[in-house]
Design a protein around this motif. Sequence first.
Motif, PDB file in Angstrom:
ATOM      1  N   ALA A  48       0.872  -1.093   0.044  1.00 39.45           N
ATOM      2  CA  ALA A  48      -0.004  -0.148  -0.066  1.00 39.45           C
ATOM      3  C   ALA A  48       0.936   1.074   0.146  1.00 39.45           C
ATOM      4  N   ASP A  49       0.346   2.436   0.370  1.00 40.86           N
ATOM      5  CA  ASP A  49       1.167   3.567   0.380  1.00 40.86           C
ATOM      6  C   ASP A  49       2.177   3.863   1.380  1.00 40.86           C
ATOM      7  N   THR A  50       3.442   4.042   0.918  1.00 41.08           N
ATOM      8  CA  THR A  50       4.668   3.962   1.941  1.00 41.08           C
ATOM      9  C   THR A  50       5.860   4.997   1.189  1.00 41.08           C
ATOM     10  N   LEU A  51       6.655   5.441   1.876  1.00 41.45           N
ATOM     11  CA  LEU A  51       7.774   5.936   1.405  1.00 41.45           C
ATOM     12  C   LEU A  51       9.165   5.155   1.527  1.00 41.45           C
ATOM     13  N   SER A  52       9.201   4.845   2.863  1.00 41.70           N
ATOM     14  CA  SER A  52      10.528   4.020   3.405  1.00 41.70           C
ATOM     15  C   SER A  52      10.092   2.335   3.038  1.00 41.70           C
ATOM     16  N   LEU A  53      10.906   1.791   2.364  1.00 39.03           N
ATOM     17  CA  LEU A  53      10.671   0.342   2.191  1.00 39.03           C
ATOM     18  C   LEU A  53      11.799  -0.496   3.208  1.00 39.03           C
ATOM     19  N   GLU A  54      12.336  -0.010   4.211  1.00 39.75           N
ATOM     20  CA  GLU A  54      13.162  -0.651   5.005  1.00 39.75           C
ATOM     21  C   GLU A  54      12.416  -1.836   5.718  1.00 39.75           C
ATOM     22  N   ASN A  55      11.224  -1.817   6.261  1.00 44.40           N
ATOM     23  CA  ASN A  55      10.452  -2.738   6.951  1.00 44.40           C
ATOM     24  C   ASN A  55      10.251  -3.873   5.866  1.00 44.40           C
ATOM     25  N   ILE A  56       9.836  -3.376   4.826  1.00 46.67           N
ATOM     26  CA  ILE A  56       9.610  -4.373   3.619  1.00 46.67           C
ATOM     27  C   ILE A  56      10.473  -5.215   3.243  1.00 46.67           C
ATOM     28  N   ARG A  78      11.037 -16.372   3.120  1.00 47.59           N
ATOM     29  CA  ARG A  78      11.056 -16.827   1.745  1.00 47.59           C
ATOM     30  C   ARG A  78       9.550 -17.239   1.286  1.00 47.59           C
ATOM     31  N   GLU A  79       8.783 -17.587   2.153  1.00 50.16           N
ATOM     32  CA  GLU A  79       7.262 -18.048   1.675  1.00 50.16           C
ATOM     33  C   GLU A  79       6.608 -16.846   0.588  1.00 50.16           C
ATOM     34  N   ILE A  80       7.267 -15.731   1.097  1.00 56.71           N
ATOM     35  CA  ILE A  80       6.623 -14.497   0.406  1.00 56.71           C
ATOM     36  C   ILE A  80       7.211 -14.655  -1.339  1.00 56.71           C
ATOM     37  N   LYS A  81       6.471 -14.931  -2.175  1.00 59.14           N
ATOM     38  CA  LYS A  81       6.722 -14.979  -3.647  1.00 59.14           C
ATOM     39  C   LYS A  81       6.730 -13.765  -4.552  1.00 59.14           C
ATOM     40  N   SER A  82       5.797 -13.036  -4.087  1.00 66.44           N
ATOM     41  CA  SER A  82       5.391 -11.734  -4.995  1.00 66.44           C
ATOM     42  C   SER A  82       5.319 -10.695  -3.863  1.00 66.44           C
ATOM     43  N   LEU A  83       5.794  -9.346  -4.529  1.00 72.29           N
ATOM     44  CA  LEU A  83       5.725  -8.274  -3.689  1.00 72.29           C
ATOM     45  C   LEU A  83       4.851  -7.089  -4.867  1.00 72.29           C
ATOM     46  N   VAL A  84       4.125  -6.616  -4.110  1.00 71.18           N
ATOM     47  CA  VAL A  84       3.149  -5.545  -4.903  1.00 71.18           C
ATOM     48  C   VAL A  84       3.491  -4.105  -4.185  1.00 71.18           C
ATOM     49  N   VAL A  85       4.024  -3.257  -4.935  1.00 69.20           N
ATOM     50  CA  VAL A  85       4.625  -2.029  -4.415  1.00 69.20           C
ATOM     51  C   VAL A  85       4.154  -0.902  -4.879  1.00 69.20           C
ATOM     52  N   GLU A  86       3.927   0.124  -4.413  1.00 67.23           N
ATOM     53  CA  GLU A  86       3.436   1.428  -4.909  1.00 67.23           C
ATOM     54  C   GLU A  86       4.607   2.191  -5.528  1.00 67.23           C
ATOM     55  N   CYS A  87       4.093   3.124  -6.659  1.00 64.61           N
ATOM     56  CA  CYS A  87       4.933   4.019  -7.434  1.00 64.61           C
ATOM     57  C   CYS A  87       3.889   5.120  -7.917  1.00 64.61           C
ATOM     58  N   SER A  88       3.762   6.173  -7.074  1.00 64.92           N
ATOM     59  CA  SER A  88       3.003   7.183  -7.336  1.00 64.92           C
ATOM     60  C   SER A  88       3.169   8.445  -8.401  1.00 64.92           C
ATOM     61  N   PHE A  89       4.577   8.833  -8.264  1.00 61.22           N
ATOM     62  CA  PHE A  89       4.670  10.082  -8.724  1.00 61.22           C
ATOM     63  C   PHE A  89       6.003   9.904  -9.845  1.00 61.22           C
ATOM     64  N   PRO A  90       6.276  10.633 -10.640  1.00 65.06           N
ATOM     65  CA  PRO A  90       7.655  10.490 -11.628  1.00 65.06           C
ATOM     66  C   PRO A  90       8.654  11.057 -10.827  1.00 65.06           C
ATOM     67  N   SER A  91       9.902  10.792 -11.236  1.00 58.06           N
ATOM     68  CA  SER A  91      10.940  11.149 -10.404  1.00 58.06           C
ATOM     69  C   SER A  91      11.133  12.589 -10.272  1.00 58.06           C
ATOM     70  N   SER A  92      10.682  13.411 -11.407  1.00 57.15           N
ATOM     71  CA  SER A  92      10.794  14.897 -11.363  1.00 57.15           C
ATOM     72  C   SER A  92       9.980  15.515 -10.161  1.00 57.15           C
ATOM     73  N   MET A  93       8.993  14.718  -9.470  1.00 59.55           N
ATOM     74  CA  MET A  93       8.195  15.083  -8.514  1.00 59.55           C
ATOM     75  C   MET A  93       8.666  14.396  -7.088  1.00 59.55           C
ATOM     76  N   GLU A  94       9.788  14.381  -7.071  1.00 59.93           N
ATOM     77  CA  GLU A  94      10.496  13.685  -5.942  1.00 59.93           C
ATOM     78  C   GLU A  94      10.339  14.274  -4.557  1.00 59.93           C
ATOM     79  N   ASN A  95      10.206  15.760  -4.356  1.00 53.96           N
ATOM     80  CA  ASN A  95       9.844  16.404  -3.378  1.00 53.96           C
ATOM     81  C   ASN A  95       8.599  16.258  -2.809  1.00 53.96           C
ATOM     82  N   LEU A  96       7.539  16.278  -3.889  1.00 54.75           N
ATOM     83  CA  LEU A  96       6.080  15.922  -3.532  1.00 54.75           C
ATOM     84  C   LEU A  96       5.745  14.548  -3.037  1.00 54.75           C
ATOM     85  N   ALA A  97       6.627  13.612  -3.657  1.00 54.30           N
ATOM     86  CA  ALA A  97       6.496  12.353  -3.229  1.00 54.30           C
ATOM     87  C   ALA A  97       6.908  12.204  -1.756  1.00 54.30           C
ATOM     88  N   LYS A  98       8.145  12.915  -1.511  1.00 52.67           N
ATOM     89  CA  LYS A  98       8.612  12.667   0.077  1.00 52.67           C
ATOM     90  C   LYS A  98       7.511  13.254   0.926  1.00 52.67           C
TER      91      LYS A  98
END
Length: 260
Positions: A163-171, A179-199
């Motif tokens: 779901a919605d997250t900035l840090s992926l450290e815990n993930i 190793r039972e986790i076989k798939s990751l669904v991760v968010e990606c909301s904004f283009p890299s040019s909008m990094e400040n807004l993303a953060k």
Amino acid sequence: MYENSIKILGAYGTKAKGFGTTSFMLDAGTVIDAGNLLNALAENSLHVEYIYLTHSHLDHISDIAYIVDNYFLQRRKTLHIIGLPQTIQALKKHFFNDTIWPDFSKIPLEGSEEMSIRYRDIYCNERYTLNNKTTIMPIETDHTVPSCGYIYKVNNRGVLITADTLSLENIINRLDNDREIKSLVVECSFPSSMENLAKVSKHLTPKLLFEALQKLQRDDMRLYINHIKPSYLKEITEEIEEFGGNFRPIILKDGDFINF
């Protein structure tokens, strides 16, 4: 649906014509988030009994209101809204409060003493059993409000939905140690040019996402990306191809399936 699969009811980070917001169908009666239940399920949405919420933002909760309202007379079972205590409190105070929307937790089902909605608190890092083959565990994520992702497992094979997250450290720590986790669904909301807004809004860009994933110690998972803002779909798609490298990510669309 296959036993080890989930259906993507809504894949995007905001509503637009032809684009539904976040919702995952685990089985006919159980979903994670409720951003796009009516458009995706139509009358079948009246069979939804359990909604596991990641957090309280509107794009993840909006259709809770409408599936109760549209199918009130047809519903025979209580709708259980399940989430972190802070998420449940936010819904009670700011949404189902008889000001924004009726408080259906005080309204009984037609011809029954059971209430239309019941709330249930869950807690990060506790595993909840759905049936003899299936479990779900909320895990803490990094967003602007209290939030969680979910590890969903069937027969000891799982998928992790951030779901919605900035840090992926815990993930990343979870993925490297389970190793039972076989798939990751991760968010990606904004283009890299909008990094400040993303953060500021605690979301990811392709650059931030793949920089974080470089710390991952395994290369045996399927990577899926969701929660893209439709206005930036083309730009983000191109950047995912640029930065994705060996991850070979799959960009999810409404109606897709994840098999794990």
